[in-house]
Design a protein around this motif. Structure first.
Motif, PDB file in Angstrom:
ATOM      1  N   ILE A  66      63.135  62.333  50.615  1.00  0.00           N
ATOM      2  CA  ILE A  66      62.237  61.399  49.546  1.00  0.00           C
ATOM      3  C   ILE A  66      62.738  60.247  49.136  1.00  0.00           C
ATOM      4  O   ILE A  66      63.988  60.377  49.018  1.00  0.00           O
ATOM      5  N   SER A  67      62.196  59.220  49.184  1.00  0.00           N
ATOM      6  CA  SER A  67      62.632  58.007  48.868  1.00  0.00           C
ATOM      7  C   SER A  67      61.598  57.149  48.098  1.00  0.00           C
ATOM      8  O   SER A  67      61.506  56.038  48.039  1.00  0.00           O
ATOM      9  N   ILE A  68      61.099  57.963  47.045  1.00  0.00           N
ATOM     10  CA  ILE A  68      59.824  57.486  46.095  1.00  0.00           C
ATOM     11  C   ILE A  68      60.645  56.437  45.184  1.00  0.00           C
ATOM     12  O   ILE A  68      61.690  56.509  44.594  1.00  0.00           O
ATOM     13  N   ARG A  69      59.889  55.324  44.965  1.00  0.00           N
ATOM     14  CA  ARG A  69      60.251  54.261  43.875  1.00  0.00           C
ATOM     15  C   ARG A  69      58.963  54.037  43.106  1.00  0.00           C
ATOM     16  O   ARG A  69      58.494  52.839  43.048  1.00  0.00           O
ATOM     17  N   SER A  70      58.437  54.919  42.350  1.00  0.00           N
ATOM     18  CA  SER A  70      57.273  54.685  41.591  1.00  0.00           C
ATOM     19  C   SER A  70      57.459  54.766  40.167  1.00  0.00           C
ATOM     20  O   SER A  70      58.553  55.770  39.747  1.00  0.00           O
ATOM     21  N   LEU A  71      56.799  54.082  39.292  1.00  0.00           N
ATOM     22  CA  LEU A  71      56.766  54.176  37.869  1.00  0.00           C
ATOM     23  C   LEU A  71      56.392  55.504  37.287  1.00  0.00           C
ATOM     24  O   LEU A  71      56.661  55.777  36.535  1.00  0.00           O
ATOM     25  N   ARG A  72      55.460  55.896  38.101  1.00  0.00           N
ATOM     26  CA  ARG A  72      54.572  57.166  37.422  1.00  0.00           C
ATOM     27  C   ARG A  72      55.099  58.433  38.048  1.00  0.00           C
ATOM     28  O   ARG A  72      54.792  59.452  37.414  1.00  0.00           O
ATOM     29  N   HIS A  73      56.020  58.358  39.165  1.00  0.00           N
ATOM     30  CA  HIS A  73      56.304  59.731  39.852  1.00  0.00           C
ATOM     31  C   HIS A  73      57.747  59.669  39.960  1.00  0.00           C
ATOM     32  O   HIS A  73      58.474  58.580  40.379  1.00  0.00           O
ATOM     33  N   ALA A  74      58.332  60.693  39.988  1.00  0.00           N
ATOM     34  CA  ALA A  74      59.927  60.920  40.164  1.00  0.00           C
ATOM     35  C   ALA A  74      60.282  61.615  41.482  1.00  0.00           C
ATOM     36  O   ALA A  74      59.154  62.403  41.983  1.00  0.00           O
ATOM     37  N   ALA A  75      61.087  61.699  42.247  1.00  0.00           N
ATOM     38  CA  ALA A  75      61.557  62.489  43.201  1.00  0.00           C
ATOM     39  C   ALA A  75      61.443  63.737  43.121  1.00  0.00           C
ATOM     40  O   ALA A  75      60.763  64.477  43.987  1.00  0.00           O
ATOM     41  N   GLU A  76      61.633  64.221  42.009  1.00  0.00           N
ATOM     42  CA  GLU A  76      61.665  65.732  41.657  1.00  0.00           C
ATOM     43  C   GLU A  76      60.246  66.269  41.673  1.00  0.00           C
ATOM     44  O   GLU A  76      59.952  67.424  42.100  1.00  0.00           O
ATOM     45  N   GLU A  77      59.265  65.275  41.394  1.00  0.00           N
ATOM     46  CA  GLU A  77      57.900  65.690  41.252  1.00  0.00           C
ATOM     47  C   GLU A  77      57.413  65.899  42.599  1.00  0.00           C
ATOM     48  O   GLU A  77      56.782  66.575  43.103  1.00  0.00           O
ATOM     49  N   GLN A  78      57.909  64.881  43.708  1.00  0.00           N
ATOM     50  CA  GLN A  78      57.462  64.979  44.879  1.00  0.00           C
ATOM     51  C   GLN A  78      57.907  66.180  45.717  1.00  0.00           C
ATOM     52  O   GLN A  78      57.086  66.834  46.092  1.00  0.00           O
ATOM     53  N   ARG A  79      59.217  66.430  45.329  1.00  0.00           N
ATOM     54  CA  ARG A  79      59.656  67.435  46.348  1.00  0.00           C
ATOM     55  C   ARG A  79      59.150  68.883  45.629  1.00  0.00           C
ATOM     56  O   ARG A  79      58.831  69.804  46.442  1.00  0.00           O
ATOM     57  N   SER A  80      58.851  69.088  44.353  1.00  0.00           N
ATOM     58  CA  SER A  80      58.161  69.989  43.676  1.00  0.00           C
ATOM     59  C   SER A  80      56.757  70.436  44.518  1.00  0.00           C
ATOM     60  O   SER A  80      56.360  71.462  44.749  1.00  0.00           O
ATOM     61  N   LEU A  81      56.035  69.223  44.441  1.00  0.00           N
ATOM     62  CA  LEU A  81      54.798  69.351  45.172  1.00  0.00           C
ATOM     63  C   LEU A  81      54.701  69.704  46.764  1.00  0.00           C
ATOM     64  O   LEU A  81      54.029  70.650  47.178  1.00  0.00           O
ATOM     65  N   LEU A  82      55.775  69.143  47.256  1.00  0.00           N
ATOM     66  CA  LEU A  82      56.152  69.514  48.999  1.00  0.00           C
ATOM     67  C   LEU A  82      56.580  71.297  49.024  1.00  0.00           C
ATOM     68  O   LEU A  82      56.057  71.876  49.758  1.00  0.00           O
ATOM     69  N   GLU A  83      57.501  71.415  47.895  1.00  0.00           N
ATOM     70  CA  GLU A  83      57.757  72.887  48.001  1.00  0.00           C
ATOM     71  C   GLU A  83      56.639  73.792  47.772  1.00  0.00           C
ATOM     72  O   GLU A  83      56.513  74.880  48.557  1.00  0.00           O
ATOM     73  N   ALA A  84      55.925  73.457  46.869  1.00  0.00           N
ATOM     74  CA  ALA A  84      54.684  74.467  46.636  1.00  0.00           C
ATOM     75  C   ALA A  84      53.685  74.621  47.863  1.00  0.00           C
ATOM     76  O   ALA A  84      52.948  75.523  47.846  1.00  0.00           O
ATOM     77  N   GLU A  85      53.820  73.343  48.866  1.00  0.00           N
ATOM     78  CA  GLU A  85      53.118  73.669  50.062  1.00  0.00           C
ATOM     79  C   GLU A  85      53.780  74.319  51.181  1.00  0.00           C
ATOM     80  O   GLU A  85      53.555  74.622  52.353  1.00  0.00           O
ATOM     81  N   GLY A  86      54.897  74.738  50.634  1.00  0.00           N
ATOM     82  CA  GLY A  86      55.672  75.741  51.750  1.00  0.00           C
ATOM     83  C   GLY A  86      56.956  74.799  52.319  1.00  0.00           C
ATOM     84  O   GLY A  86      57.694  75.364  53.472  1.00  0.00           O
ATOM     85  N   ILE A  87      56.975  73.440  52.035  1.00  0.00           N
ATOM     86  CA  ILE A  87      58.024  72.608  52.868  1.00  0.00           C
ATOM     87  C   ILE A  87      59.377  73.026  52.318  1.00  0.00           C
ATOM     88  O   ILE A  87      59.517  73.103  51.076  1.00  0.00           O
TER      89      ILE A  87
END
Length: 119
Positions: A66-87
């Protein structure tokens, strides 16, 4: 044909749950293999209403991180969403491309999808 950003959104919508693609892979699919950063900009500029429909979290860097650079989203949020999909992530924060990488679409499939979405 849709705008460049819209073409990116159309293709990101094709990534199935439990799979990821790299920014560069999406750029290549839309015919601009050197535009990986622009794919990131397109995803970062999604409006809140569009985020529901465009699974932005399924696009990661070519290293499998993950290399997100967003003001609205953090890397932890992206990781959490992906893990919820089984990644799954390894202890260093990498995803196994062989297991979770999306192969994408053929040029013919991309052209057909983009043409359908241009109407």
């Amino acid at each position: 044909m849709p705008s460049f950003f819209d073409a990116i959104y159309v293709l990101v919508r094709q990534i199935p749950p439990g799979k990821v693609a790299s920014y560069g892979h999406i750029a290549t699919l839309v015919g601009h293999p050197r535009a990986a950063r622009t794919v990131g900009w397109a995803l970062a500029s999604l409006r809140s209403a569009e985020e529901v429909d465009v699974p932005w979290q399924r696009v990661i860097n070519a290293e499998g991180r993950i290399s997100i650079r967003s003001l609205r989203h953090a890397a932890e949020e992206q990781r959490s969403l992906l893990e919820a999909e089984g990644i799954e992530f390894d202890s260093r924060g990498f995803i196994d491309w062989r297991r979770f990488g999306w192969e994408g679409l053929s040029a013919v499939e991309v052209e057909a999808i983009l043409a359908r979405n241009a109407e």
